[in-house]
Scaffold this motif. Structure first.
Motif, PDB file in Angstrom:
ATOM      1  N   LYS A  56      42.474  33.370  35.940  1.00 55.40           N
ATOM      2  CA  LYS A  56      41.411  33.055  36.898  1.00 55.40           C
ATOM      3  C   LYS A  56      41.271  31.550  37.083  1.00 55.40           C
ATOM      4  N   ALA A  57      41.455  30.771  36.016  1.00 52.10           N
ATOM      5  CA  ALA A  57      41.374  29.313  36.106  1.00 52.10           C
ATOM      6  C   ALA A  57      42.477  28.754  36.995  1.00 52.10           C
ATOM      7  N   GLN A  58      43.580  29.476  37.110  1.00 51.16           N
ATOM      8  CA  GLN A  58      44.687  29.055  37.971  1.00 51.16           C
ATOM      9  C   GLN A  58      44.500  29.536  39.406  1.00 51.16           C
ATOM     10  N   GLY A  59      43.371  30.181  39.687  1.00 50.02           N
ATOM     11  CA  GLY A  59      43.079  30.652  41.038  1.00 50.02           C
ATOM     12  C   GLY A  59      43.294  32.139  41.232  1.00 50.02           C
ATOM     13  N   GLY A  60      43.509  32.874  40.153  1.00 51.01           N
ATOM     14  CA  GLY A  60      43.743  34.312  40.249  1.00 51.01           C
ATOM     15  C   GLY A  60      42.464  35.090  40.501  1.00 51.01           C
ATOM     16  N   VAL A  61      42.629  36.281  41.055  1.00 55.19           N
ATOM     17  CA  VAL A  61      41.520  37.182  41.320  1.00 55.19           C
ATOM     18  C   VAL A  61      41.824  38.510  40.621  1.00 55.19           C
ATOM     19  N   LEU A 105      47.699  36.544  41.868  1.00 59.31           N
ATOM     20  CA  LEU A 105      47.878  35.104  41.687  1.00 59.31           C
ATOM     21  C   LEU A 105      49.178  34.678  42.349  1.00 59.31           C
ATOM     22  N   ARG A 106      49.097  33.684  43.208  1.00 64.19           N
ATOM     23  CA  ARG A 106      50.263  33.129  43.910  1.00 64.19           C
ATOM     24  C   ARG A 106      51.060  34.204  44.651  1.00 64.19           C
TER      25      ARG A 106
END
Length: 74
Positions: free
Chosen positions: A32-37, A9-10
């Motif tokens: 994951k909602a923040q764009g994490g994998v 993430l980031r």
């Protein structure tokens, strides 16, 4: 038992370590909602090792819940 996951993430890897499945899944869902994998998921059974926290090695202690199996009589 504890759960360990690595989440990208980031441009950083976040490590999530939990004893509770519900709390662990909630933390992973938020990342994951923040764009994490999610890079990896592992379940460790009553292991004692060491972790590096803020650049310093420290012992990962067993908690009472991890160290005592209620189904085993001593």
């Amino acid at each position: 038992m504890f759960l360990e996951s690595l989440v990208w993430l980031r441009n950083q890897v976040a490590v999530v370590i939990s004893e509770s499945v519900v709390i662990h899944e909630r933390a992973i869902a938020e990342l994951k909602a923040q764009g994490g994998v999610c890079l990896s998921d592992q379940c460790q059974q009553n292991t004692l090792g060491s972790v590096i926290v803020n650049g310093k090695r420290s012992v990962w202690p067993l908690t009472k819940a991890e160290g005592v199996d209620p189904n085993v009589r001593g």
